[in-house]
Design an enzyme around this catalytic site. Structure first.
Site, PDB file in Angstrom:
ATOM      1  N   ASN A   8       9.563 -43.564  10.107  1.00 56.08           N
ATOM      2  CA  ASN A   8       8.687 -44.367  10.956  1.00 56.08           C
ATOM      3  C   ASN A   8       7.351 -44.586  10.269  1.00 56.08           C
ATOM      4  OD1 ASN A   8      10.111 -45.211  13.256  1.00 56.08           O
ATOM      5  ND2 ASN A   8      10.089 -43.115  14.044  1.00 56.08           N
ATOM      6  N   ASP A  68      13.777 -37.839   0.749  1.00 59.36           N
ATOM      7  CA  ASP A  68      13.133 -36.542   0.902  1.00 59.36           C
ATOM      8  C   ASP A  68      12.562 -36.150  -0.456  1.00 59.36           C
ATOM      9  OD1 ASP A  68      12.661 -34.584   3.041  1.00 59.36           O
ATOM     10  OD2 ASP A  68      13.536 -33.183   1.627  1.00 59.36           O
ATOM     11  N   ASP A 151      -1.049 -33.420  -4.916  1.00 65.36           N
ATOM     12  CA  ASP A 151      -1.574 -34.294  -5.978  1.00 65.36           C
ATOM     13  C   ASP A 151      -2.742 -33.691  -6.767  1.00 65.36           C
ATOM     14  OD1 ASP A 151       0.282 -36.270  -5.664  1.00 65.36           O
ATOM     15  OD2 ASP A 151      -1.004 -37.618  -4.506  1.00 65.36           O
ATOM     16  N   HIS A 176       7.863 -39.644  -9.048  1.00 62.62           N
ATOM     17  CA  HIS A 176       9.229 -39.363  -8.586  1.00 62.62           C
ATOM     18  C   HIS A 176       9.675 -40.400  -7.554  1.00 62.62           C
ATOM     19  CE1 HIS A 176       6.050 -37.573  -6.314  1.00 62.62           C
ATOM     20  NE2 HIS A 176       6.816 -37.165  -5.330  1.00 62.62           N
TER      21      HIS A 176
HETATM   22  P1  IMP Z   1       8.264 -36.217   1.901  1.00 68.07           P
HETATM   23  O1  IMP Z   1       9.712 -35.833   1.934  1.00 68.07           O
HETATM   24  O2  IMP Z   1       8.009 -37.463   1.091  1.00 68.07           O
HETATM   25  O3  IMP Z   1       7.655 -36.269   3.273  1.00 68.07           O
HETATM   26  O4  IMP Z   1       7.515 -35.038   1.113  1.00 68.07           O
HETATM   27  C1  IMP Z   1       7.534 -33.696   1.560  1.00 68.07           C
HETATM   28  C2  IMP Z   1       6.312 -32.925   1.061  1.00 68.07           C
HETATM   29  O5  IMP Z   1       6.368 -32.803  -0.374  1.00 68.07           O
HETATM   30  C3  IMP Z   1       4.973 -33.607   1.340  1.00 68.07           C
HETATM   31  O6  IMP Z   1       4.495 -33.272   2.621  1.00 68.07           O
HETATM   32  C4  IMP Z   1       4.087 -33.019   0.228  1.00 68.07           C
HETATM   33  O7  IMP Z   1       3.655 -31.718   0.556  1.00 68.07           O
HETATM   34  C5  IMP Z   1       5.064 -32.911  -0.939  1.00 68.07           C
HETATM   35  N1  IMP Z   1       5.038 -34.161  -1.751  1.00 68.07           N
HETATM   36  C6  IMP Z   1       6.031 -35.086  -1.832  1.00 68.07           C
HETATM   37  N2  IMP Z   1       5.659 -36.112  -2.628  1.00 68.07           N
HETATM   38  C7  IMP Z   1       4.403 -35.831  -3.045  1.00 68.07           C
HETATM   39  C8  IMP Z   1       3.476 -36.532  -3.885  1.00 68.07           C
HETATM   40  O8  IMP Z   1       3.718 -37.636  -4.399  1.00 68.07           O
HETATM   41  N3  IMP Z   1       2.299 -35.909  -4.090  1.00 68.07           N
HETATM   42  C9  IMP Z   1       1.980 -34.714  -3.554  1.00 68.07           C
HETATM   43  N4  IMP Z   1       2.779 -34.037  -2.739  1.00 68.07           N
HETATM   44  C10 IMP Z   1       4.005 -34.580  -2.492  1.00 68.07           C
END
Ligand code: IMP
Length: 191
Positions: A8, A68, A151, A176
């Site tokens: 969302n 994810d 980051d 990524h």
């Molecule tokens: P999501 O699955 O994209 O919501 O990522 C899960 C968690 O991984 C986020 O809440 C961050 O703590 C960490 N994370 C994922 N991608 C990034 C990024 O590009 N920079 C920094 N932290 C990240």
């Protein structure tokens, strides 16, 4: 064709809609009347992406993709990984998560880590996984104020700035998430 993005997050949805072929209309969870937080109970990043995409396909009958992501640190056996968002506890902040990582790595010389995104696509009765990985190192302190999550303590291989010092465009080029999304778009565009 209509394709659900199991999210969302309006920014993510808008961004992807602009990049994919015009013939595909991206729908959000709200658009299909799904108002629950799909439980992310798997113990791997792949597992959670699959779980979210399968939930939508099985309960709503739409083709769907879900993503994810997480930070995997070599010296911590891949932690925080699938627990990246809630590493310091479910109601804690990005800063708390960073502090926990820095504290755990306090006496560690191996600072290698990677960010990983997995996108799971369910389409025409088949399942496809797209994985994006960016390797780098964990710094000893935070630098930069852009971005989110980890980051400020992550420096990608070959870069002198942290992810929190890069512009959105530059980060998307090497991140990524950017890598995985481009694989998805290439796949959808080639069909
Ligand atoms: P999501 O699955 O994209 O919501 O990522 C899960 C968690 O991984 C986020 O809440 C961050 O703590 C960490 N994370 C994922 N991608 C990034 C990024 O590009 N920079 C920094 N932290 C990240």
């Amino acid at each position: 064709m209509q394709l659900v993005f199991a999210s969302n997050n309006k920014n993510k949805i808008k961004e992807i809609q602009q990049l994919i072929p015009q013939t595909i209309q991206i729908l959000s969870l709200e658009d299909i009347g799904c108002f629950i937080d799909i439980p992310e109970t798997a113990d791997t990043i792949e597992g959670n992406a699959i779980l979210k995409a399968d939930y939508v396909t099985q309960n709503y009958g739409y083709p769907c993709f879900a993503d994810d992501s997480g930070l995997e640190i070599d010296a911590l056996n891949g932690e925080p990984g699938v627990y990246s968002a809630r590493y310091a506890g479910s109601h804690r902040s990005d800063n708390d998560n960073i502090d926990r990582v820095l504290q755990k790595l306090q006496h560690e010389t191996n600072r290698k880590a990677n960010f990983k995104t997995v996108i799971c696509l369910n389409q025409d009765g088949k399942q496809y996984l797209f994985t994006g990985i960016v390797n780098g190192t964990i710094l000893k302190e935070k630098i930069g104020d852009q971005g989110f999550g980890y980051d400020p303590i992550f420096k990608a291989e070959g870069f002198s700035e942290t992810f929190a010092q890069l512009s959105l465009e530059k980060k998307a080029e090497i991140s990524h998430r950017g890598i995985a999304v481009r694989q998805l778009i290439e796949f959808l565009s080639s069909k």
